[in-house]
Write a protein that holds these residues in place. Structure first.
Motif, PDB file in Angstrom:
ATOM      1  N   THR A  39       0.818  -1.215   0.000  1.00 45.18           N
ATOM      2  CA  THR A  39       0.000   0.000   0.000  1.00 45.18           C
ATOM      3  C   THR A  39       0.851   1.263   0.000  1.00 45.18           C
ATOM      4  O   THR A  39       0.382   2.324  -0.420  1.00 45.18           O
ATOM      5  N   ILE A  40       2.089   1.174   0.461  1.00 48.30           N
ATOM      6  CA  ILE A  40       2.954   2.359   0.453  1.00 48.30           C
ATOM      7  C   ILE A  40       3.251   2.804  -0.978  1.00 48.30           C
ATOM      8  O   ILE A  40       3.462   3.987  -1.241  1.00 48.30           O
ATOM      9  N   TYR A  41       3.228   1.863  -1.921  1.00 52.39           N
ATOM     10  CA  TYR A  41       3.536   2.223  -3.303  1.00 52.39           C
ATOM     11  C   TYR A  41       2.396   3.028  -3.936  1.00 52.39           C
ATOM     12  O   TYR A  41       2.628   3.813  -4.852  1.00 52.39           O
ATOM     13  N   SER A  91      13.077   0.148  -2.682  1.00 54.08           N
ATOM     14  CA  SER A  91      12.219   0.439  -3.826  1.00 54.08           C
ATOM     15  C   SER A  91      12.293   1.907  -4.222  1.00 54.08           C
ATOM     16  O   SER A  91      12.281   2.236  -5.411  1.00 54.08           O
ATOM     17  N   ILE A  92      12.352   2.796  -3.231  1.00 54.86           N
ATOM     18  CA  ILE A  92      12.479   4.220  -3.533  1.00 54.86           C
ATOM     19  C   ILE A  92      13.744   4.469  -4.347  1.00 54.86           C
ATOM     20  O   ILE A  92      13.733   5.202  -5.341  1.00 54.86           O
ATOM     21  N   LYS A  93      14.821   3.830  -3.943  1.00 59.43           N
ATOM     22  CA  LYS A  93      16.112   4.008  -4.624  1.00 59.43           C
ATOM     23  C   LYS A  93      16.126   3.319  -5.988  1.00 59.43           C
ATOM     24  O   LYS A  93      16.539   3.917  -6.994  1.00 59.43           O
ATOM     25  N   ASN A  94      15.696   2.067  -6.027  1.00 64.13           N
ATOM     26  CA  ASN A  94      15.915   1.248  -7.220  1.00 64.13           C
ATOM     27  C   ASN A  94      14.719   1.151  -8.158  1.00 64.13           C
ATOM     28  O   ASN A  94      14.890   0.831  -9.332  1.00 64.13           O
ATOM     29  N   ARG A  95      13.522   1.454  -7.658  1.00 60.81           N
ATOM     30  CA  ARG A  95      12.333   1.419  -8.509  1.00 60.81           C
ATOM     31  C   ARG A  95      11.923   2.817  -8.955  1.00 60.81           C
ATOM     32  O   ARG A  95      11.557   3.024 -10.106  1.00 60.81           O
ATOM     33  N   TYR A  96      12.017   3.779  -8.030  1.00 60.81           N
ATOM     34  CA  TYR A  96      11.589   5.141  -8.329  1.00 60.81           C
ATOM     35  C   TYR A  96      12.756   6.055  -8.719  1.00 60.81           C
ATOM     36  O   TYR A  96      12.534   7.172  -9.172  1.00 60.81           O
TER      37      TYR A  96
END
Length: 287
Positions: free
Chosen positions: A28-30, A65-70
């Motif tokens: 849900t954070i995404y 995820s913030i670093k590597n996805r976004y």
């Protein structure tokens, strides 16, 4: 990238998010992060739940995820009171593996029913440990009105100097609602020879319960302008939300006019509020 390097280039904008409650899926954070896509922060920090090492998983997953996805620099919070040295080493190894270079090192709060691990008594102990076990950029917390346990503003700035001497390279303040406290805090830093970048932590208040909780936890001063706003709009949720956004915007405009080095926005995982503030201030000021 180490976030301390950003301050050489610009006034820094960062956001803070927190992992979902244990009853909610971490995914849900995404949804929150996707709704923040109109904002271009310099980094996003991820808080850490109360308790011991079992709470690190969601923080590390989201930070990764913030670093590597976004493609946005991320900062992982590490509160040390309930962690052992082995716990911290495991977290540091995971951060290295995910390419995360930035840590917000905290003592953390005492949690009723949970006995502290006893291996890190203060944030400075954790800071020294991190610096000895990796090439991380270590961020520290600071308190414009003084930490409620420090006893005095003199002692508070002394403890802050200890953290900087231990290896902190930048600071983020606790929330405050009267900018004068921040300006006086900067003066105390200067007198103490503390010369690292400091971001002002701003939290838009959108309901009465939120501010009552913040005052209880943080012992922050509420200026008359703020209490008048609460009295006028507190019983109307939509009006209170909009007034809280306007108050935060006013704070940020004043801070930037006084040469603040950065703004750290406590989003409370509310993308609507963060987006409105960004539209009102940051886009115009080209952060």
């Amino acid at each position: 990238m180490k976030t301390v390097d950003l301050f050489r280039q610009k006034t820094v904008l960062s956001l803070e998010v927190f992992p979902p409650k244990r009853t909610a899926p971490v995914g849900t954070i995404y949804e929150t992060l996707d709704e923040l896509k109109g904002i271009t922060p310099d980094f996003i920090s991820v808080t850490y739940g109360a308790g011991g090492s079992e709470n690190s998983g969601a923080t590390l997953e989201i930070a990764s995820s913030i670093k590597n996805r976004y493609g946005i620099e991320s900062v992982a919070h590490i509160p040390c009171l309930n962690l052992t040295r082995e716990d911290v080493l495991l977290i540091l190894e995971r951060l290295k593996k995910e390419g995360i270079e930035n840590i917000l090192a905290l003592r953390g709060d005492l949690v009723p029913g949970i006995e502290p691990a006893g291996e890190f008594q203060y944030a400075a102990d954790l800071i020294r440990f991190i610096r000895a076990h990796g090439d991380f950029n270590v961020i520290g917390a600071c308190y414009p009105e003084g930490h409620q346990e420090s006893g005095s503003l003199v002692k508070d700035i002394h403890y802050l100097r200890e953290k900087v001497d231990a290896g902190v390279s930048q600071l983020i303040t606790q929330l405050f609602f009267d900018n004068e406290y921040f300006y006086r805090f900067r003066e105390r830093m200067e007198l103490a020879g503390i010369r690292v970048p400091v971001e002002a932590g701003i939290m838009p208040v959108v309901n009465k319960k939120q501010i009552e909780r913040m005052v209880s936890l943080c012992s922050v001063h509420l200026p008359s302008k703020f209490t008048s706003m609460m009295e006028r709009y507190g019983d109307n949720s939509e009006a209170m939300r909009d007034a809280g956004i306007a108050y935060a915007v006013d704070q940020i405009v004043d801070l930037t006019a006084h040469g603040v080095e950065g703004i750290h926005l406590y989003t409370m995982n509310r993308p609507y509020i963060a987006n409105k503030i960004y539209e009102a201030v940051f886009r115009l000021m080209a952060f």
